[in-house]
Structures are given as C-alpha cells and as structure tokens.
Write a protein that holds these residues in place. Structure first.
Motif, PDB file in Angstrom:
ATOM      1  N   ARG A   7       0.875  -1.177   0.000  1.00 10.06           N
ATOM      2  CA  ARG A   7       0.000   0.000   0.000  1.00 10.06           C
ATOM      3  C   ARG A   7       0.906   1.218   0.000  1.00 10.06           C
ATOM      4  N   MET A   8       0.788   2.050  -1.017  1.00 11.13           N
ATOM      5  CA  MET A   8       1.646   3.205  -1.148  1.00 11.13           C
ATOM      6  C   MET A   8       1.127   4.346  -0.272  1.00 11.13           C
TER       7      MET A   8
ATOM      8  N   ILE B 267      -2.834   0.409  -4.086  1.00  7.10           N
ATOM      9  CA  ILE B 267      -2.366  -0.942  -3.831  1.00  7.10           C
ATOM     10  C   ILE B 267      -1.597  -1.413  -5.063  1.00  7.10           C
ATOM     11  N   VAL B 268      -0.346  -1.792  -4.856  1.00  5.06           N
ATOM     12  CA  VAL B 268       0.510  -2.251  -5.945  1.00  5.06           C
ATOM     13  C   VAL B 268       0.891  -3.693  -5.659  1.00  5.06           C
ATOM     14  N   ARG B 269       0.714  -4.555  -6.666  1.00  5.85           N
ATOM     15  CA  ARG B 269       0.987  -5.975  -6.505  1.00  5.85           C
ATOM     16  C   ARG B 269       2.219  -6.364  -7.313  1.00  5.85           C
ATOM     17  N   GLY B 270       3.090  -7.121  -6.697  1.00  4.51           N
ATOM     18  CA  GLY B 270       4.267  -7.634  -7.389  1.00  4.51           C
ATOM     19  C   GLY B 270       5.533  -6.880  -7.024  1.00  4.51           C
TER      20      GLY B 270
ATOM     21  N   ILE C 138       6.385   4.008   0.270  1.00  2.60           N
ATOM     22  CA  ILE C 138       5.648   2.809   0.650  1.00  2.60           C
ATOM     23  C   ILE C 138       5.134   2.974   2.078  1.00  2.60           C
ATOM     24  N   ASP C 139       3.858   2.631   2.261  1.00  2.00           N
ATOM     25  CA  ASP C 139       3.265   2.723   3.597  1.00  2.00           C
ATOM     26  C   ASP C 139       3.314   1.376   4.306  1.00  2.00           C
ATOM     27  N   LYS C 140       3.003   0.291   3.589  1.00  2.00           N
ATOM     28  CA  LYS C 140       2.954  -1.021   4.211  1.00  2.00           C
ATOM     29  C   LYS C 140       3.088  -2.087   3.136  1.00  2.00           C
ATOM     30  N   VAL C 141       3.730  -3.215   3.491  1.00  2.00           N
ATOM     31  CA  VAL C 141       3.810  -4.353   2.571  1.00  2.00           C
ATOM     32  C   VAL C 141       3.354  -5.611   3.293  1.00  2.00           C
TER      33      VAL C 141
ATOM     34  N   GLU D  45      11.395   3.824  -2.748  1.00  4.57           N
ATOM     35  CA  GLU D  45      11.373   2.839  -1.669  1.00  4.57           C
ATOM     36  C   GLU D  45      11.963   3.388  -0.374  1.00  4.57           C
ATOM     37  N   THR D  46      13.104   4.056  -0.430  1.00  7.06           N
ATOM     38  CA  THR D  46      13.722   4.601   0.787  1.00  7.06           C
ATOM     39  C   THR D  46      14.252   6.014   0.553  1.00  7.06           C
ATOM     40  N   THR D  47      13.606   6.790  -0.258  1.00  7.55           N
ATOM     41  CA  THR D  47      14.058   8.160  -0.520  1.00  7.55           C
ATOM     42  C   THR D  47      14.138   8.954   0.788  1.00  7.55           C
TER      43      THR D  47
END
Length: 462
Positions: free
Chosen positions: A245-246, A251-254, A265-268, A334-336
C-alpha cells in the motif's frame, strides 16, 4: 568407496604402505634394542653383525637401537608423505597445479571450523555479502526471498509454475567454489531467440525442479554442481506475491512493480499470508552464531523474508548475534530520504522488535563525481544518525565498507570482516571446544586489517 579399492594395481599406494610397515617394524625393533631387550641380546646372526659393522664396533648401547629407531621413523614419515602425495594427485583435476588438491583440503578444513552464519535477504546485496563470507567460513546459509516476479524469474514462474530462481542463482554463484568458467556459464544470459533474457542458471534450476518435482531439491543439486560453500534456501516453498500500500493509498501488486513505483511505501504484506519456511531454514537460524539482515532493498528484498511468521519466530528464539546491514545508498521511492535509523524503524514497525540488536552502517563517502551521478538518479548516501539508533536500543557499528569501483556498493571482504568483528566483539556464548576457532578467526582478521591500505575498522558504541 571401499577401502580395498585403494589397493588396486596402478595407484602406487601399496609400495608405500609396505615401506610404512617396514618403518614401524624398525621403530619397534630399535626400541627393543635400546631397551636392552632379550630380542637384541639373542640376535647373534646377520642383523647384529651388520649393526656392529656399521657402527665400527665402538658405539655403546643403546645408541645402535636409537639409530635403528631413527631409520624406521624416517621411513614411516617418508612413506606417509608419499601416500598423501599420491592421494592429492588422484584428487587433483587433470591439468591442475601440483598441491592444488592438498590446498583445497586444508582450506576446506579451515572453513569447516568457521562460525555459523545465516544471511537473510535477496537481490545483489545478498550475493555481495556471500562472496565475502565464504572466504572466512564454510558454514553459511543464505535464506533468499521468493517474491521476485520480474525478468527471467518472473517468466519461468509463470510458465513453469516454479518459484523464482534468479536471486537463488545469484547466491549459488556467489558461494560457488567451482571453476570460474562454470560460474560464468551459470550466469550467462541469452540475447537472441526465444530464450532472450533468460540466464542459463535459471533454466538449469527450472529443469531440475521439473525433473525432480521438488524445487528445494533442485537448488540442493545445483549447489553440488557449483561446489557451494554452505547452503542456499528459499524463505518459503509456497509461491507468494508481495503487495504494497503506497503512501497515496494505491495498492501495488508484485515485487517488480513495487520497486519501479516512485511513491513512498506505507505497508507491505504477502499473499497468501501465514506461509511456512523450510525446516532447514528454521534450524539454521536457531543454531547460528551470526544472523545478518541485508544489505538489499528494504521493502522488496529483506522484509518479504521477515513477513513469514516461522522465520520471525526463529529469529526471536535464536541466541545468535543479529545484525542489520544498512544500505550504502537510498533507493528512489522505496527509501528516498531514509537515514540509518529510518531503515531500522521501518523493519521494527513492520514485524516488531527483537529481530536484531546491532546495526552496521557504512561511513565512507564515495567520490564526489560518483555521488553526483547517483543524486541525479534520486539517490543519496544513507546518513548515520547514531543517537536515534541508540534510543531504539540498538548497538551501532560504523565501518568503511565501500568498494573502490565505479559503483557505490559494499566491498565483499570489508563487509564480511566488519560483520565478523561485530560477532567477536559481542562475545557470543559458544561451546568451549570452538573457542580456539573464534580466537584464530580474530587473529586472522587482525592480521588482514593491519596489513590493508584502508582497514575496515569497526567502532562499537555501547
């Protein structure tokens, strides 16, 4: 192999076994002579006459017996050396250098006494770490994420229904002790035809998985082909999909889609949830001396492994020294903007505390021109915020870890040495029989670091 096989004609071993037996006989006879045994006193025949003649009849007892013992010992030692030489020649591949097999045997014995290390992650970061660790220990277990769905791995995953082999292949090659050409062949990527984009190693693992009907067994057999030092294990044998979940709510899959998305990114999480790790992975974690998380992509390489409950529980039970290796550079999206403490906080927020107590951070600055090139791509050096990490209850270790090439990445040997220094500094509780091994490891690290141009000095802060 049966012991009798070594006595077959043509091996040139039997003659030296006979010489060895003769040497032992002379040692026993000389001992009896030196001790003044009745055997020597009764030897009035040829042997006594020859010994007395050789000594000029002037050498008093027990020196003739000592001379016979010395001759026997010399024969026995010489025969032992020749037997070992013949065995080494038989084990050396055709065209190999003299002594290569013996060197391998000595090296393998030394590596077998090394610390038990488990490295958890994926991507290129894990393979870099493994290339360094294999020079210090043969007891390495790589636990690799299977969430990859891009490139050759993604295609094989969809077409053959197997777990993605790409990251596992990279780890196998990193730990390989095979000929360089074999490792290059495993990494070869086709550029033409229907196989374009596939690497030979991926196809090899896929073919073995289809032939054996077991992906884990296919990885094991591949490791034997490459003479891997240690073992490589998938984090789970169940096909999983990484979902994120961004920060903007999407919601992004893969894994590949998440890595390519520029949004924070908020949660994976994994789908399906609650998958189980292989028993060998749990056993390796619980018996490890050192567990390393990373380096690698925080959300797409490290965290997918920790989202598996069995691995989390094993980490919490393990008495190993557990270290998070923070990436040298941030990753776009991802980690900016992440600092070292942000990396640690992201993992703790996602899976809870207790999975690691040490953090290793690079403090070496890359060349200005190289850093500028990375900044143009949205990346920057991960900054060490020591105080925040201390407030989180973590022990901070700083080292100069960068490789001296045109990429900002960890140097395998510097990273391995720094991690082993963290292990030794933590004074783990080990079996008393292994204390000598840890002492010798510390001596080796000291010799290497004091002899280097830029030693990787690790500063441990209480």
């Amino acid at each position: 192999m049966k012991l009798a096989y070594w006595l077959l004609p043509g091996l040139r071993i039997k003659r030296w076994l006979v010489v060895f037996a003769a040497g032992l006989y002379l040692v026993a006879l000389g001992g009896a002579m030196a001790a003044g045994a009745d055997l020597w006193a009764a030897a009035e025949g040829w042997l006594r006459r020859q010994v007395l003649a050789a000594t000029g009849r002037f050498v008093p007892e027990p020196w003739p017996g000592v001379a016979v013992m010395a001759l026997g010992a010399l024969l026995a030692v010489g025969a032992t050396y020749r037997v070992l030489r013949v065995v080494a020649e038989l084990l050396t591949p055709a065209g190999g250098a003299n002594g290569a097999a013996m060197d391998r045997l000595v090296l393998r014995r030394r590596l077998d006494r090394g610390p038990r290390v488990v490295a958890i992650g994926g991507g290129t970061g894990l393979s870099v770490l493994l290339r360094g660790l294999k020079e210090y220990t043969g007891n390495v277990t790589a636990i690799v994420t299977v969430a990859d769905d891009g490139g050759s791995s993604g295609r094989l995953r969809g077409e053959l229904g197997i777990l993605p082999p790409g990251d596992i292949r990279n780890c196998l090659v990193a730990l390989a002790d095979a000929e360089p050409l074999m490792a290059q062949l495993f990494q070869h990527r086709f550029t033409q035809g229907t196989l374009a984009g596939h690497s030979l190693g991926n196809l090899f693992i896929g073919a073995l998985a289809e032939l054996l009907g077991d992906f884990e067994q296919a990885v094991y057999e591949s490791s034997k082909v490459l003479a891997v030092r240690g073992q490589v294990l998938p984090s789970t044998l169940t096909p999983v999909t990484l979902v994120a979940r961004m920060a903007d709510g999407r919601i992004v899959r893969g894994e590949s889609a998440i890595a390519a998305d520029a949004a924070p990114i908020d949660k994976v999480w994994l789908e399906p949830s609650g998958v189980e790790p292989p028993p060998a992975a749990v056993e390796a974690i619980e018996s490890a001396d050192l567990v390393v998380l990373g380096p690698g992509s925080l959300y797409t390489s490290i965290l997918p492994n920790l989202l598996i409950p069995g691995i989390r529980d094993a980490l919490r039970r393990s008495r190993a020294v557990k270290v998070l290796v923070v990436n040298a550079m941030t990753q776009p999206g991802e980690t900016t903007g992440y600092t070292a403490a942000d990396h640690a906080r992201a993992l703790i927020d996602a899976v809870g505390p207790g999975l690691f107590h040490h953090v290793l951070v690079n403090v070496q600055q890359p060349p200005a021109a190289l850093l500028q090139r990375y900044r143009q791509q949205g990346q920057d050096v991960v900054r060490l915020d020591r105080e925040r990490l201390r407030q989180m209850g973590l022990q901070v270790h700083a080292a100069r870890l960068l490789a001296g090439d045109d990429l900002v990445r960890h140097d395998p040997q510097r990273l391995a040495r720094a991690l082993l220094r963290v292990l030794l500094a933590a004074r783990p509780r080990v079996n008393p029989r292994r204390r000598l091994d840890f002492f010798l490891l510390g001596e080796r690290l000291w010799r290497e670091e004091t002899g280097a141009d830029e030693p990787a000095r690790v500063a441990r802060d209480a």
